[in-house]
Scaffold this motif. Structure first.
Motif, PDB file in Angstrom:
ATOM      1  N   ALA A   2     -38.489   1.628 -33.777  1.00 25.73           N
ATOM      2  CA  ALA A   2     -37.341   2.495 -33.992  1.00 25.73           C
ATOM      3  C   ALA A   2     -37.193   2.870 -35.453  1.00 25.73           C
ATOM      4  CB  ALA A   2     -36.067   1.817 -33.499  1.00 25.73           C
ATOM      5  N   ALA A  27     -24.418   5.899 -35.957  1.00 22.79           N
ATOM      6  CA  ALA A  27     -25.214   5.039 -35.073  1.00 22.79           C
ATOM      7  C   ALA A  27     -26.700   5.122 -35.421  1.00 22.79           C
ATOM      8  CB  ALA A  27     -24.980   5.430 -33.610  1.00 22.79           C
ATOM      9  N   GLN A  30     -27.428   3.207 -38.650  1.00 21.05           N
ATOM     10  CA  GLN A  30     -27.427   1.761 -38.414  1.00 21.05           C
ATOM     11  C   GLN A  30     -28.739   1.325 -37.761  1.00 21.05           C
ATOM     12  OE1 GLN A  30     -24.416   0.250 -35.710  1.00 21.05           O
ATOM     13  NE2 GLN A  30     -24.387  -1.685 -36.829  1.00 21.05           N
ATOM     14  N   ARG A  31     -29.169   2.050 -36.734  1.00 20.40           N
ATOM     15  CA  ARG A  31     -30.410   1.698 -36.046  1.00 20.40           C
ATOM     16  C   ARG A  31     -31.629   1.857 -36.948  1.00 20.40           C
ATOM     17  NH1 ARG A  31     -30.294   2.515 -30.234  1.00 20.40           N
ATOM     18  NH2 ARG A  31     -32.545   2.336 -30.238  1.00 20.40           N
ATOM     19  N   GLU A 157     -25.407   5.440 -27.214  1.00 21.32           N
ATOM     20  CA  GLU A 157     -26.686   4.725 -27.158  1.00 21.32           C
ATOM     21  C   GLU A 157     -27.786   5.585 -26.556  1.00 21.32           C
ATOM     22  OE1 GLU A 157     -26.287   0.962 -25.210  1.00 21.32           O
ATOM     23  OE2 GLU A 157     -25.021   0.143 -26.797  1.00 21.32           O
ATOM     24  N   VAL A 160     -28.861   8.230 -29.157  1.00 23.48           N
ATOM     25  CA  VAL A 160     -29.680   7.609 -30.214  1.00 23.48           C
ATOM     26  C   VAL A 160     -31.064   7.254 -29.664  1.00 23.48           C
ATOM     27  CG1 VAL A 160     -29.893   5.582 -31.721  1.00 23.48           C
ATOM     28  CG2 VAL A 160     -27.713   6.810 -31.571  1.00 23.48           C
ATOM     29  N   ASP A 161     -31.103   6.653 -28.481  1.00 20.72           N
ATOM     30  CA  ASP A 161     -32.387   6.341 -27.861  1.00 20.72           C
ATOM     31  C   ASP A 161     -33.195   7.608 -27.605  1.00 20.72           C
ATOM     32  OD1 ASP A 161     -31.767   3.642 -27.870  1.00 20.72           O
ATOM     33  OD2 ASP A 161     -31.220   3.582 -25.731  1.00 20.72           O
ATOM     34  N   LEU A 164     -34.764   8.534 -30.930  1.00 21.76           N
ATOM     35  CA  LEU A 164     -35.807   7.594 -31.338  1.00 21.76           C
ATOM     36  C   LEU A 164     -37.022   7.673 -30.422  1.00 21.76           C
ATOM     37  CD1 LEU A 164     -33.570   4.564 -32.322  1.00 21.76           C
ATOM     38  CD2 LEU A 164     -34.759   6.160 -33.838  1.00 21.76           C
TER      39      LEU A 164
END
Length: 166
Positions: A2, A27, A30-31, A157, A160-161, A164
């Motif tokens: 990631a 978010a 942060q990831r 989530e 964001v996923d 990524l």
């Protein structure tokens, strides 16, 4: 895996007001383990006052704001996430003039979804009445622009996923 994507260049999370730029930007930062800045914090007081009155910004209002954002992106060549509407191609070109490797994440959603999101954030200086002008101004990413388009009608989530994994 990631941290490999986005951690080596500036990233701008863009879209109309209420699309979730700040939430998704924070978010993602942060990831990815990189700094985050909210483009709203770079507006001069005159811009905030104008938008608070329900008046859309024009290009003359936006240029100094975009310069400040571009400077921040240039200061983070190894990775940083900025939330910024970046609605027009020429605005994105200006940002790339400061940081050529910048990638854009366009958060896209229907007017109904965006209106619902705006209604859930009372007290924001950008009134819902400006949403029409935001949609009218938005120019999609061109095929030669580095970036991805993600649907906002899903969880933070999942968005964001989605970035990524793209």
């Amino acid at each position: 895996m990631a941290a490999a994507r986005g951690a080596w260049h500036p990233l701008v999370v863009m879209g109309v007001s209420g699309s979730g730029k700040s939430t998704i930007g924070a978010a993602l930062s942060q990831r990815l383990g990189v700094p985050f800045a909210d483009g709203d914090d770079f507006h001069p007081e005159a811009n905030i006052a104008k938008m608070s009155r329900g008046e859309p910004l024009d290009d003359d209002d936006r240029w100094p704001w975009l310069e400040r954002i571009g400077d921040w992106l240039a200061e983070h060549p190894e990775g940083g996430v900025m939330s910024c509407s970046a609605l027009k191609r020429k605005y994105r070109d200006q940002l790339r003039g400061h940081a050529p490797a910048t990638e854009f994440v366009l958060l896209e959603g229907s007017r109904e979804v965006i209106e619902r999101r705006q209604a859930s954030r009372p007290g924001h200086f950008m009134p819902a009445s400006l949403l029409t002008s935001q949609f009218a101004t938005l120019e999609p990413l061109g095929p030669d622009e580095r970036g991805v388009v993600l649907d906002v009608d899903q969880s933070v989530e999942a968005i964001v996923d989605g970035y990524l994994g793209s």
